[in-house]
Design an enzyme around this catalytic site. Structure first.
Site, PDB file in Angstrom:
ATOM      1  N   ASP A 118       0.958  -1.154   0.015  1.00 16.66           N
ATOM      2  CA  ASP A 118       0.108   0.109  -0.010  1.00 16.66           C
ATOM      3  C   ASP A 118       0.834   1.262   0.145  1.00 16.66           C
ATOM      4  O   ASP A 118       1.072   2.150   1.001  1.00 16.66           O
ATOM      5  CB  ASP A 118      -0.972   0.036   1.200  1.00 16.66           C
ATOM      6  N   GLY A 131      11.404   0.983  -7.900  1.00 20.79           N
ATOM      7  CA  GLY A 131      11.935   2.203  -7.973  1.00 20.79           C
ATOM      8  C   GLY A 131      11.171   3.467  -7.172  1.00 20.79           C
ATOM      9  O   GLY A 131      11.257   4.475  -7.449  1.00 20.79           O
ATOM     10  N   PHE A 132      10.603   3.057  -6.055  1.00 17.98           N
ATOM     11  CA  PHE A 132       9.710   3.956  -5.068  1.00 17.98           C
ATOM     12  C   PHE A 132       8.588   4.602  -6.036  1.00 17.98           C
ATOM     13  O   PHE A 132       8.737   5.985  -5.760  1.00 17.98           O
ATOM     14  CB  PHE A 132      10.861   4.839  -4.364  1.00 17.98           C
ATOM     15  N   SER A 146      16.332  -0.019  -0.137  1.00 18.76           N
ATOM     16  CA  SER A 146      16.133  -0.652  -1.345  1.00 18.76           C
ATOM     17  C   SER A 146      16.998  -0.507  -2.614  1.00 18.76           C
ATOM     18  O   SER A 146      17.976   0.321  -2.372  1.00 18.76           O
ATOM     19  CB  SER A 146      14.817   0.269  -1.821  1.00 18.76           C
TER      20      SER A 146
END
EC number: 1.3.5.2
Length: 396
Positions: free
Chosen positions: A89, A138-139, A205
């Site tokens: 989410d 990639g955020f 990440s």
């Protein structure tokens, strides 16, 4: 009360199980987006009688209430130790619903100060046979300001009074230079702090160039010190990579203790292919060794466990640990908790197995407390107690 459409996982297994059982079929990212669109609409309308009735039925199927599973950690009351990991989410659209799925807490994000589209598609791949996934998202997210508006529209209870604890995972915008990262994180956190029970500094990440450099002790200390100067700062945790050397893990444990961090989340996705180097993606025809992105799911399980054990040995019980990576059964959850994790998070295993995974884990933990004669899940944390099988196991 009518039964929930997800009762006993029948809906999920009938309609989504066949899709998730192979690497082809519906695009993994599109499937997630479709589900979140529906959940987001339900969260906005959760007070409507029909929606409320369906959600109460869902909660009846999936929630397991037991005072023995409750813990108070860094000032937050967790009704149970099972949470939804960040990444599902991203924009917080369903923040008002995750307790209905049985979760004791949920983490939204990763969010960045600047909204960004992420990496080109395809960027999310199922590895069904291995119960794993490869992602190079990639955020991708709408940005911190949009997340605040989204959470406010859902009219959530204030922090400390919610049925499930809400964490916000914050990352660096791709357009922000590494030396400006502390200000980028601070902008997001200052805006979102009033809505968060806790916040996570995501420096692990593999899909944002240079981000993992922030795990270096000097860089991470500078970042943490900047965030702690904010006028109002929620409890701060840091999320680390599984690919760190043991010495670096020890250094982060020391830094977390010295800087007063609330805890460490271990682990993010891995750049290591963990024996799957020659596994070929049907969508691209290339092997995992040739593909960019982070690996999650069952192949990560052993390394994730090792990192929790290392952190526990380095920091002792004073530092709260959240275990994530390859958790897809009550037995694996128990192993992570007894290794030192006070809380655990699900993502890839939850996607493959469906909503029933949460109550299966909670029931399994309850049985282990019974068999070991423990009064609370907190007594199991870091205890090294083995999994005791029995004929009535929820796992069958």
């Amino acid at each position: 009360m009518p039964p929930s459409p997800l009762s006993s996982g029948a809906f999920y297994q009938r309609w989504l199980g066949p899709v998730l059982a192979n690497d082809e079929g519906l695009d993994a990212e599109q499937l997630s987006c479709t589900a979140l669109t529906a959940l987001g609409q339900a969260s906005l309308r959760r007070q409507w009688p029909l929606v409320s009735t369906v959600l109460e039925g869902l909660a009846g199927d999936l929630q397991r209430r037991d005072l023995r599973l409750e813990q108070v950690l860094f000032g937050c009351r967790f009704p149970n130790p099972v949470g939804l990991a960040a990444g599902f989410d991203k924009n917080g659209v369903a923040a008002g619903l995750w307790d209905r799925f049985g979760f004791g807490f949920a983490e939204v994000g990763t969010v960045t100060w600047h909204g960004q589209p992420g990496n080109p598609r395809p960027r999310l791949f199922r590895l069904a046979q291995e119960q794993a996934a490869l992602n190079r998202m990639g955020f991708n997210n709408d940005g911190a300001q949009a997340l605040r508006r989204t959470l406010e529209r859902q009219r959530l209870a204030p922090p400390g009074r919610r049925p499930a604890v809400l964490g916000i995972n914050v990352g660096k915008s791709k357009v922000t230079a590494l030396e400006q990262a502390p200000e980028d994180y601070a902008s997001s956190l200052e805006l979102l702090a009033p809505l968060a029970d806790y916040a996570v500094i995501n420096v692990s990440s593999p899909n944002t160039p240079g981000l993992r450099d922030l795990q270096d002790s000097s860089q991470l200390r500078r970042l943490v010190e900047r965030l702690r100067r904010l006028p109002a700062c929620p409890p701060l945790l840091v999320k680390i990579a599984p690919d760190l050397e043991d010495e670096a893990i020890d250094g982060i444990a020391r830094l977390a203790f010295e800087e007063g961090l609330a805890g460490v989340i271990a682990v993010n996705t891995s750049l290591d292919r963990l024996g799957l180097e020659q596994r070929r993606l049907l969508q691209t025809g290339r092997t995992l060794a040739e593909e960019a992105g982070g690996l999650s799911g069952a192949p990560l399980r052993q390394r994730a466990l090792e990192v929790i054990r290392r952190l526990r040995a380095s920091a002792g019980p004073a530092l709260t640990l959240i275990g994530v990576g390859g958790i897809d059964s009550a037995e694996i959850a128990w192993e992570r908790i007894t290794a030192g994790a006070s809380l655990i998070q699900l993502y890839t295993g939850w996607i493959f197995q469906g909503p029933e995974l949460v109550p299966r884990i909670l029931e399994g933990l309850q049985l282990q407390l019974d068999r070991h004669g423990l009064r609370s899940i907190a007594e199991a944390v870091g205890s090294g107690l083995p999994w005791l099988p029995g004929s009535e196991d929820a796992e069958g």
